[in-house]
Design a protein around this motif. Sequence first.
Motif, PDB file in Angstrom:
ATOM      1  N   ILE A 154       0.869  -1.177   0.000  1.00 56.51           N
ATOM      2  CA  ILE A 154       0.000   0.000   0.000  1.00 56.51           C
ATOM      3  C   ILE A 154       0.907   1.228   0.000  1.00 56.51           C
ATOM      4  CG2 ILE A 154      -1.886   1.224   1.115  1.00 56.51           C
ATOM      5  CD1 ILE A 154      -2.632  -1.351   2.550  1.00 56.51           C
ATOM      6  N   LEU A 155       0.840   2.013  -1.074  1.00 51.77           N
ATOM      7  CA  LEU A 155       1.660   3.207  -1.204  1.00 51.77           C
ATOM      8  C   LEU A 155       0.899   4.394  -0.625  1.00 51.77           C
ATOM      9  CD1 LEU A 155       4.191   4.626  -2.220  1.00 51.77           C
ATOM     10  CD2 LEU A 155       3.102   4.814  -4.473  1.00 51.77           C
ATOM     11  N   VAL A 156       1.498   5.045   0.384  1.00 54.69           N
ATOM     12  CA  VAL A 156       0.851   6.182   1.041  1.00 54.69           C
ATOM     13  C   VAL A 156       1.766   7.397   0.956  1.00 54.69           C
ATOM     14  CG1 VAL A 156      -0.407   4.645   2.605  1.00 54.69           C
ATOM     15  CG2 VAL A 156       1.779   5.610   3.329  1.00 54.69           C
ATOM     16  N   TYR A 157       1.247   8.550   1.359  1.00 55.23           N
ATOM     17  CA  TYR A 157       1.994   9.803   1.271  1.00 55.23           C
ATOM     18  C   TYR A 157       1.355  10.806   2.222  1.00 55.23           C
ATOM     19  CZ  TYR A 157      -1.951  10.083  -1.910  1.00 55.23           C
ATOM     20  OH  TYR A 157      -3.206   9.993  -2.442  1.00 55.23           O
ATOM     21  N   GLU A 158       2.004  11.933   2.420  1.00 56.79           N
ATOM     22  CA  GLU A 158       1.476  12.964   3.307  1.00 56.79           C
ATOM     23  C   GLU A 158       0.091  13.413   2.830  1.00 56.79           C
ATOM     24  OE1 GLU A 158       2.803  14.223   6.124  1.00 56.79           O
ATOM     25  OE2 GLU A 158       4.507  12.838   5.977  1.00 56.79           O
ATOM     26  N   ASN A 159      -0.851  13.529   3.773  1.00 56.12           N
ATOM     27  CA  ASN A 159      -2.216  13.977   3.505  1.00 56.12           C
ATOM     28  C   ASN A 159      -3.009  13.010   2.624  1.00 56.12           C
ATOM     29  OD1 ASN A 159      -2.012  16.448   4.985  1.00 56.12           O
ATOM     30  ND2 ASN A 159      -0.856  17.317   3.266  1.00 56.12           N
ATOM     31  N   CYS A 160      -2.677  11.700   2.720  1.00 56.52           N
ATOM     32  CA  CYS A 160      -3.514  10.713   2.040  1.00 56.52           C
ATOM     33  C   CYS A 160      -4.708  10.381   2.937  1.00 56.52           C
ATOM     34  CB  CYS A 160      -2.715   9.453   1.716  1.00 56.52           C
ATOM     35  SG  CYS A 160      -2.202   8.497   3.167  1.00 56.52           S
ATOM     36  N   SER A 161      -5.650   9.620   2.393  1.00 53.55           N
ATOM     37  CA  SER A 161      -6.861   9.290   3.130  1.00 53.55           C
ATOM     38  C   SER A 161      -6.602   8.147   4.103  1.00 53.55           C
ATOM     39  CB  SER A 161      -7.977   8.899   2.165  1.00 53.55           C
ATOM     40  OG  SER A 161      -9.078   8.353   2.863  1.00 53.55           O
ATOM     41  N   ILE A 205      -2.790   2.101  -4.134  1.00 54.58           N
ATOM     42  CA  ILE A 205      -2.274   3.463  -4.001  1.00 54.58           C
ATOM     43  C   ILE A 205      -3.354   4.301  -3.339  1.00 54.58           C
ATOM     44  CG2 ILE A 205      -1.352   5.463  -5.207  1.00 54.58           C
ATOM     45  CD1 ILE A 205      -0.624   3.568  -7.521  1.00 54.58           C
ATOM     46  N   ALA A 206      -3.027   4.892  -2.215  1.00 46.57           N
ATOM     47  CA  ALA A 206      -4.008   5.661  -1.459  1.00 46.57           C
ATOM     48  C   ALA A 206      -4.436   6.906  -2.240  1.00 46.57           C
ATOM     49  CB  ALA A 206      -3.430   6.062  -0.108  1.00 46.57           C
ATOM     50  N   GLY A 207      -5.661   7.341  -2.002  1.00 43.84           N
ATOM     51  CA  GLY A 207      -6.126   8.619  -2.516  1.00 43.84           C
ATOM     52  C   GLY A 207      -5.995   9.671  -1.428  1.00 43.84           C
ATOM     53  N   GLY A 208      -6.301  10.903  -1.761  1.00 40.82           N
ATOM     54  CA  GLY A 208      -6.245  11.945  -0.746  1.00 40.82           C
ATOM     55  C   GLY A 208      -5.714  13.252  -1.295  1.00 40.82           C
ATOM     56  N   GLU A 209      -5.779  14.282  -0.460  1.00 41.64           N
ATOM     57  CA  GLU A 209      -5.412  15.630  -0.890  1.00 41.64           C
ATOM     58  C   GLU A 209      -3.949  15.746  -1.302  1.00 41.64           C
ATOM     59  OE1 GLU A 209      -6.434  18.389   2.140  1.00 41.64           O
ATOM     60  OE2 GLU A 209      -8.592  17.990   2.011  1.00 41.64           O
ATOM     61  N   GLY A 210      -3.100  14.898  -0.757  1.00 39.47           N
ATOM     62  CA  GLY A 210      -1.668  15.007  -1.061  1.00 39.47           C
ATOM     63  C   GLY A 210      -1.239  14.296  -2.321  1.00 39.47           C
ATOM     64  N   ALA A 211      -2.196  13.759  -3.102  1.00 34.65           N
ATOM     65  CA  ALA A 211      -1.829  12.962  -4.274  1.00 34.65           C
ATOM     66  C   ALA A 211      -1.071  13.772  -5.316  1.00 34.65           C
ATOM     67  CB  ALA A 211      -3.087  12.351  -4.897  1.00 34.65           C
ATOM     68  N   ALA A 212      -1.492  15.015  -5.541  1.00 32.18           N
ATOM     69  CA  ALA A 212      -0.830  15.822  -6.575  1.00 32.18           C
ATOM     70  C   ALA A 212       0.646  16.037  -6.245  1.00 32.18           C
ATOM     71  CB  ALA A 212      -1.555  17.167  -6.718  1.00 32.18           C
ATOM     72  N   VAL A 254      -1.793  -7.051  -9.613  1.00 29.50           N
ATOM     73  CA  VAL A 254      -3.007  -6.248  -9.525  1.00 29.50           C
ATOM     74  C   VAL A 254      -2.645  -4.857  -9.034  1.00 29.50           C
ATOM     75  CG1 VAL A 254      -5.249  -5.975  -8.376  1.00 29.50           C
ATOM     76  CG2 VAL A 254      -4.490  -8.256  -9.056  1.00 29.50           C
ATOM     77  N   VAL A 255      -3.163  -3.834  -9.695  1.00 28.16           N
ATOM     78  CA  VAL A 255      -2.947  -2.451  -9.271  1.00 28.16           C
ATOM     79  C   VAL A 255      -4.302  -1.792  -9.067  1.00 28.16           C
ATOM     80  CG1 VAL A 255      -2.103  -0.175  -9.948  1.00 28.16           C
ATOM     81  CG2 VAL A 255      -0.751  -2.210 -10.472  1.00 28.16           C
ATOM     82  N   GLN A 256      -4.472  -1.114  -7.934  1.00 26.79           N
ATOM     83  CA  GLN A 256      -5.703  -0.375  -7.673  1.00 26.79           C
ATOM     84  C   GLN A 256      -5.356   0.953  -7.015  1.00 26.79           C
ATOM     85  OE1 GLN A 256      -9.397  -1.108  -8.056  1.00 26.79           O
ATOM     86  NE2 GLN A 256      -8.975   1.077  -7.931  1.00 26.79           N
ATOM     87  N   ALA A 257      -5.655   2.038  -7.721  1.00 29.06           N
ATOM     88  CA  ALA A 257      -5.458   3.376  -7.168  1.00 29.06           C
ATOM     89  C   ALA A 257      -6.798   3.893  -6.678  1.00 29.06           C
ATOM     90  CB  ALA A 257      -4.879   4.308  -8.219  1.00 29.06           C
ATOM     91  N   ALA A 258      -6.824   4.400  -5.453  1.00 23.09           N
ATOM     92  CA  ALA A 258      -8.061   4.922  -4.872  1.00 23.09           C
ATOM     93  C   ALA A 258      -8.213   6.391  -5.235  1.00 23.09           C
ATOM     94  CB  ALA A 258      -8.046   4.756  -3.358  1.00 23.09           C
TER      95      ALA A 258
END
Length: 327
Positions: free
Chosen positions: A21-28, A94-101, A122-126
């Motif tokens: 699970i790929l996450v980042y700052e300000n993800c959901s 891949i997590a979704g969220g405000e920090g995606a950009a 399998v790849v799934q981007a939220a």
Amino acid sequence: MVSIEQGNRRHGHATKKRIAILVYENCSFVEVALIVETFDLANLAATTEYGQAPHYSISLLSSRGGRVQCSNAISMDTHPLDASSSSGYDALFIAGGEGAAAAAHDSRNTDWLKRVFQTVRVVQAAGNGTLLLKGADLPNARGMIIPIRPSGKQHSQAPSNDVVIDVNAGSPVITALSLIKSDFDYETAESIAERLMPFSGRWLEPLLGDPPNANVASTIKEATRWIEEHCARPITVDDIAQSVSMGERTFLRHFKAETGMPPSEYLLRTRLDIACRLLITTTLPIDKVARRCGMRSGTRLAKIFKRRLGISASDYRNCARADFSNT
């Protein structure tokens, strides 16, 4: 501040599938937590009902690793991408969220995605997590899933015939449930969905696809043929269930409903029928008859004949031949 501990503590046993699970700052936080909880419930099902070690190993990954601040002032402990192999994963979320950009402009994220995209199954981007795929010049339609293919097969950088876009697959949880359904059975995925989302049964079937086999009778008939073809060797209920791509629990229920007996009984009767035919039509010693029908030894065959037919195998042979000669 709440923290999600990384998967090493939770998934400390041998596993069969690796989930990244790929996450980042300000993800959901909610999306990530649901994915983790879905696979944790599958591990619980594997441990309590199948007697197995956890089936899924979950890795929370981020560009630099360490603690990542996500939505609702909640943080997650993660491993850095440069310390994680880009191969060997069965699924990538891949997590979704405000920090995606901002995450989509991080070369550590995009370079790693380009590498892992070559082998992951399998790849799934939220949500707008698809921006990270776009930033890496990878197929990035919402709901995009790369269907199961042999691990290690190279994947092209542009969409091709082995990429399907399904707007119904936009939820990472549905993708996770689909994987669980494939690895276990529909009922396991359905029960997990019910725990996560009560009353989900009304809309789950169209999303997961392949609800409980609509043509169960033909599937069980196929299973009985498989038993008859392979009964000379040691086989288990799980072997039979796998031959028709069913989970063991589902298979046991349907087999008994269709045949009136469990698979073990059908297997025994099949072996006994073969033994009877061999005793009548050949002069093979009892031990060889036993081995040819999967009963291992003449002693075991003798016990089964006594218990089921009330006669020894040799007496059965003599009586059958006597009857044949008198006709």
